[in-house]
Scaffold this motif. Structure first.
Motif, PDB file in Angstrom:
ATOM      1  N   VAL A 164       0.922  -1.053  -0.020  1.00 26.81           N
ATOM      2  CA  VAL A 164      -0.008  -0.095   0.089  1.00 26.81           C
ATOM      3  C   VAL A 164       1.064   1.204   0.167  1.00 26.81           C
ATOM      4  O   VAL A 164       0.876   2.149  -0.832  1.00 26.81           O
ATOM      5  CB  VAL A 164      -0.862   0.033   1.182  1.00 26.81           C
ATOM      6  CG1 VAL A 164      -1.729   1.389   1.459  1.00 26.81           C
ATOM      7  CG2 VAL A 164      -2.051  -0.895   0.975  1.00 26.81           C
ATOM      8  N   MET A 165       1.899   1.319   0.857  1.00 24.25           N
ATOM      9  CA  MET A 165       2.515   2.427   1.163  1.00 24.25           C
ATOM     10  C   MET A 165       3.737   2.549  -0.228  1.00 24.25           C
ATOM     11  O   MET A 165       3.891   3.745  -0.376  1.00 24.25           O
ATOM     12  CB  MET A 165       3.528   2.456   2.373  1.00 24.25           C
ATOM     13  CG  MET A 165       2.239   2.736   3.592  1.00 24.25           C
ATOM     14  SD  MET A 165       1.244   4.116   3.463  1.00 24.25           S
ATOM     15  CE  MET A 165       2.180   5.402   3.502  1.00 24.25           C
ATOM     16  N   ALA A 166       4.177   1.701  -0.891  1.00 23.14           N
ATOM     17  CA  ALA A 166       4.822   1.495  -1.860  1.00 23.14           C
ATOM     18  C   ALA A 166       4.246   2.119  -3.109  1.00 23.14           C
ATOM     19  O   ALA A 166       4.728   2.982  -3.823  1.00 23.14           O
ATOM     20  CB  ALA A 166       5.582   0.346  -2.088  1.00 23.14           C
ATOM     21  N   ASN A 167       3.008   1.738  -3.393  1.00 25.08           N
ATOM     22  CA  ASN A 167       2.220   2.195  -4.266  1.00 25.08           C
ATOM     23  C   ASN A 167       1.836   3.523  -4.168  1.00 25.08           C
ATOM     24  O   ASN A 167       1.727   4.203  -5.116  1.00 25.08           O
ATOM     25  CB  ASN A 167       1.027   1.144  -4.613  1.00 25.08           C
ATOM     26  CG  ASN A 167       1.569  -0.228  -5.011  1.00 25.08           C
ATOM     27  OD1 ASN A 167       2.449  -0.092  -6.032  1.00 25.08           O
ATOM     28  ND2 ASN A 167       1.130  -1.266  -4.857  1.00 25.08           N
ATOM     29  N   PHE A 168       1.583   3.916  -2.940  1.00 21.34           N
ATOM     30  CA  PHE A 168       1.226   5.217  -2.680  1.00 21.34           C
ATOM     31  C   PHE A 168       2.333   6.214  -2.909  1.00 21.34           C
ATOM     32  O   PHE A 168       1.853   7.244  -3.604  1.00 21.34           O
ATOM     33  CB  PHE A 168       0.809   5.354  -1.020  1.00 21.34           C
ATOM     34  CG  PHE A 168       0.404   6.971  -0.701  1.00 21.34           C
ATOM     35  CD1 PHE A 168      -0.783   7.239  -1.129  1.00 21.34           C
ATOM     36  CD2 PHE A 168       1.347   7.380   0.001  1.00 21.34           C
ATOM     37  CE1 PHE A 168      -1.050   8.743  -0.557  1.00 21.34           C
ATOM     38  CE2 PHE A 168       1.181   8.920   0.483  1.00 21.34           C
ATOM     39  CZ  PHE A 168      -0.022   9.332   0.029  1.00 21.34           C
ATOM     40  N   ALA A 169       3.468   5.779  -2.665  1.00 18.27           N
ATOM     41  CA  ALA A 169       4.707   6.621  -2.661  1.00 18.27           C
ATOM     42  C   ALA A 169       5.005   6.678  -4.244  1.00 18.27           C
ATOM     43  O   ALA A 169       4.997   8.001  -4.918  1.00 18.27           O
ATOM     44  CB  ALA A 169       5.956   5.855  -2.366  1.00 18.27           C
ATOM     45  N   ILE A 170       4.802   5.766  -5.144  1.00 19.23           N
ATOM     46  CA  ILE A 170       5.106   5.981  -6.497  1.00 19.23           C
ATOM     47  C   ILE A 170       3.768   6.399  -7.424  1.00 19.23           C
ATOM     48  O   ILE A 170       4.242   7.673  -8.129  1.00 19.23           O
ATOM     49  CB  ILE A 170       4.977   4.489  -7.149  1.00 19.23           C
ATOM     50  CG1 ILE A 170       6.422   3.576  -6.681  1.00 19.23           C
ATOM     51  CG2 ILE A 170       5.009   4.463  -8.641  1.00 19.23           C
ATOM     52  CD1 ILE A 170       7.547   3.896  -7.608  1.00 19.23           C
ATOM     53  N   LYS A 171       2.438   6.251  -6.904  1.00 16.29           N
ATOM     54  CA  LYS A 171       1.520   6.695  -7.901  1.00 16.29           C
ATOM     55  C   LYS A 171       1.094   8.151  -7.083  1.00 16.29           C
ATOM     56  O   LYS A 171       0.633   9.209  -8.074  1.00 16.29           O
ATOM     57  CB  LYS A 171       0.382   5.945  -7.619  1.00 16.29           C
ATOM     58  CG  LYS A 171       0.711   4.655  -8.320  1.00 16.29           C
ATOM     59  CD  LYS A 171      -0.689   3.584  -8.304  1.00 16.29           C
ATOM     60  CE  LYS A 171      -0.279   2.202  -9.015  1.00 16.29           C
ATOM     61  NZ  LYS A 171      -1.377   1.338  -8.854  1.00 16.29           N
ATOM     62  N   SER A 172       0.811   8.397  -5.855  1.00 14.82           N
ATOM     63  CA  SER A 172       0.221   9.683  -5.280  1.00 14.82           C
ATOM     64  C   SER A 172       1.490  10.707  -5.143  1.00 14.82           C
ATOM     65  O   SER A 172       0.991  11.692  -5.387  1.00 14.82           O
ATOM     66  CB  SER A 172      -0.352   9.117  -3.971  1.00 14.82           C
ATOM     67  OG  SER A 172      -1.591   8.364  -4.306  1.00 14.82           O
ATOM     68  N   MET A 173       2.678  10.039  -4.670  1.00 15.54           N
ATOM     69  CA  MET A 173       3.636  10.962  -4.148  1.00 15.54           C
ATOM     70  C   MET A 173       4.645  10.982  -5.452  1.00 15.54           C
ATOM     71  O   MET A 173       5.658  12.061  -5.422  1.00 15.54           O
ATOM     72  CB  MET A 173       4.488  10.423  -3.297  1.00 15.54           C
ATOM     73  CG  MET A 173       3.970  10.464  -1.767  1.00 15.54           C
ATOM     74  SD  MET A 173       3.441  11.771  -0.858  1.00 15.54           S
ATOM     75  CE  MET A 173       1.656  12.391  -1.419  1.00 15.54           C
ATOM     76  N   LYS A 174       4.520  10.652  -6.649  1.00 20.11           N
ATOM     77  CA  LYS A 174       5.217  10.497  -7.598  1.00 20.11           C
ATOM     78  C   LYS A 174       6.785  10.384  -7.544  1.00 20.11           C
ATOM     79  O   LYS A 174       7.715  10.834  -7.916  1.00 20.11           O
ATOM     80  CB  LYS A 174       5.147  11.893  -8.485  1.00 20.11           C
ATOM     81  CG  LYS A 174       3.863  12.348  -8.847  1.00 20.11           C
ATOM     82  CD  LYS A 174       3.112  11.135  -9.573  1.00 20.11           C
ATOM     83  CE  LYS A 174       1.482  11.589 -10.058  1.00 20.11           C
ATOM     84  NZ  LYS A 174       0.784  10.540 -10.556  1.00 20.11           N
ATOM     85  N   ALA A 175       6.911   9.517  -6.423  1.00 10.42           N
ATOM     86  CA  ALA A 175       8.279   9.268  -6.099  1.00 10.42           C
ATOM     87  C   ALA A 175       8.918   8.257  -6.700  1.00 10.42           C
ATOM     88  O   ALA A 175       8.375   7.375  -7.356  1.00 10.42           O
ATOM     89  CB  ALA A 175       8.431   8.793  -4.573  1.00 10.42           C
TER      90      ALA A 175
END
Length: 389
Positions: A164-175
C-alpha cells in the motif's frame, strides 16, 4: 483403638477418592462456570503501552455490549488481563500464566508482532487459540510454509501494508527514489521494510539507501544527516510511535522536508505530542480504519467508544473491538467453550461484518481487508485514500 483409627482413615480416604472420581467424571470447571474467561496478553506498561491500552479498551467495550445483551451461551464473558510490559519474554510468561493458572479458553493479544511471536508456541503446546488484533508480521500465522493451527489475526498483514505504502509513494507522491529507515529490534519493522522495498522496486522505484535504529534510541541526528545527503523523494519509516515522534522532529529540525511515510505503528496521539503538529505536515501512514469513514458502523462504534472512554477511538481500539467480535462469533458458532472447538470455529470465520470491514479468514488464518492512507494536517489525522486488497 489403632484398629478403629485405621478403619476411620480408610473410610475418609474412600470418600475422598469417590469425590475425586465424581469430579473427574463430571463437566469441566469452565463448563460449570457462569463466566467465560478470555485471556488478555497486552502491553499495559513499557514502550507500546498506549497501543496495549487502546486495544484493551476496544475489547472491553465489545465484551460490555455483548454481556449487556445476555452474554455468550448464557454466560458472561470476562477479560483476564496480564501485562507483558512490551517485552517478548514477558509476553511468554503472561500467556503461560493465563493458560495454566487462570484457565482461559482463548487468548487475545499481544499488540506488537515480536510479542505475539513469543507466545505462539505456548498456545500451540496447550492447544489454546491465540488471536492478535494487531500483529501484522507474516510469521504469526505461517511458520516455514505451514499455517499455525492455533494462531489467528484480525488485521491485514505486512506485505499488504508495505505494498500500500510503496504504491502510494509511486502513484500519489510521484516518488522515484526512497530511503528505508528501519527499527532493527522489531520483527514488525523489518517485515514491513522488506515488503515496501519489494513493491517499490517492482513498480520502478529505486531504494537509494537503508538505515537502521533500535527501540529506545533517543538521538537519530547522525543517521538522519546521512539520509538527507542521499536526497530521496520519500523516506519510509515503519516503526512505533515512541521512536517515530522523535525521528520526525529531528528530521524536520535538520531540514528534511520530503514526505515521510509510515505504517499503523504511527497511530497514536503521542506522535503529535513529541514531533509537533508542524513537523508532521507532509507525512502519511497506512492504517486499518479511519474515524472519518462514512460507514454508519464506524460512526456507531466511535460514538459508543467516546461515551465509554471520553476520547476518539484509534485504529488499535477498533481492531481490539473487532478481534473481540471475532472471538464471540466463534464461541457462538462452536456452541462450546472448549478451546479446540473455538479454534475450529475461528478457522471457519466468513463474511463477519466488523468495524474495520468484513472479515473472512483465508487458509493462512489471515483476513483479506482494505487499508486506508492517513495524512497528518496541522497535527490532525485526515483521510487521504482507501486501498482495497
Amino acid at each position: 483403638m489403632k484398629k478403629k483409627w485405621l478403619s476411620l482413615t480408610g473410610g475418609l480416604l474412600a470418600v475422598g477418592m469417590l469425590g475425586l472420581l465424581a469430579a473427574g467424571c463430571g463437566s469441566s470447571p469452565a463448563a460449570d462456570s457462569k463466566e467465560i474467561k478470555i485471556g488478555g496478553n497486552f502491553e499495559l506498561t513499557g514502550g507500546v503501552a498506549n497501543f496495549g491500552k487502546q486495544t484493551v479498551n476496544g475489547i472491553q467495550l465489545a465484551f460490555k455490549e455483548v454481556n449487556a445483551a445476555g452474554g455468550v451461551l448464557g454466560k458472561q464473558i470476562t477479560l483476564v488481563q496480564a501485562d507483558n510490559k512490551s517485552e517478548p519474554s514477558e509476553a511468554t510468561n503472561a500467556i503461560t500464566k493465563l493458560i495454566n493458572q487462570d484457565k482461559v479458553v482463548a487468548v487475545l493479544g499481544p499488540v506488537a508482532s515480536s510479542n505475539v511471536l513469543a507466545t505462539l508456541q505456548v498456545g500451540q503446546d496447550n492447544k489454546v487459540p491465540v488471536l492478535t488484533a494487531t500483529g501484522t508480521n507474516t510469521k504469526i500465522t505461517v511458520d516455514e510454509g505451514k499455517t499455525r493451527p492455533y494462531a489467528f489475526r484480525a488485521c491485514f498483514i505486512d506485505p499488504f501494508q508495505g505494498n500500500v505504502m510503496a504504491n502510494f509513494a509511486i502513484k500519489s507522491m510521484k516518488a522515484k527514489t526512497a530511503v528505508i529507515y528501519v527499527d532493527n529490534s522489531s520483527d514488525y519493522s523489518k517485515g514491513l521494510a522488506e515488503s515496501f522495498e519489494a513493491a517499490f522496486t517492482q513498480a520502478g522505484g529505486t531504494i537509494v539507501g537503508k538505515e537502521a535504529f533500535l527501540q529506545k534510541d533517543q538521538d537519530f541526528k547522525a543517521t538522519i544527516t546521512k539520509i538527507k545527503g542521499m536526497n530521496p523523494d520519500v523516506v519510509f519509516i515503519p516503526a512505533y510511535y515512541e521512536e517515530v515522534g522523535k525521528i520526525v522532529k529531528q528530521a524536520r529540525e535538520l531540514g528534511v522536508t520530503v514526505p515521510l511515510l509510515g505504517t499503523d505503528g504511527w497511530d497514536d496521539p503521542k506522535v503529535v505530542e513529541v514531533a509537533s503538529a508542524a513537523a508532521l505536515n507532509n507525512t502519511y501512514f497506512s492504517n486499518h480504519y479511519s474515524s472519518q469513514d462514512s460507514d454508519p458502523r464506524v460512526a456507531k462504534f466511535a460514538e459508543a467508544y467516546k461515551k465509554e472512554y471520553g476520547q476518539e477511538p484509534s485504529a488499535l481500539a477498533a481492531l481490539g473491538y473487532d478481534a473481540a467480535l471475532m472471538l464471540i462469533d466463534a464461541i457462538k458458532r462452536a456452541n462450546s467453550t472448549e478451546p479446540a472447538k473455538i479454534r475450529d470455529a475461528l478457522e471457519q470465520t466468513k463474511n463477519l461484518q466488523v468495524v474495520t470491514g468484513i472479515i473472512s479468514l483465508n487458509e493462512k488464518h489471515d483476513p483479506v481487508k482494505s487499508a486506508v492512507v492517513i495524512e497528518y494536517k496541522d497535527g490532525k489525522q485526515a483521510f487521504k485514500e482507501k486501498v482495497n486488497p
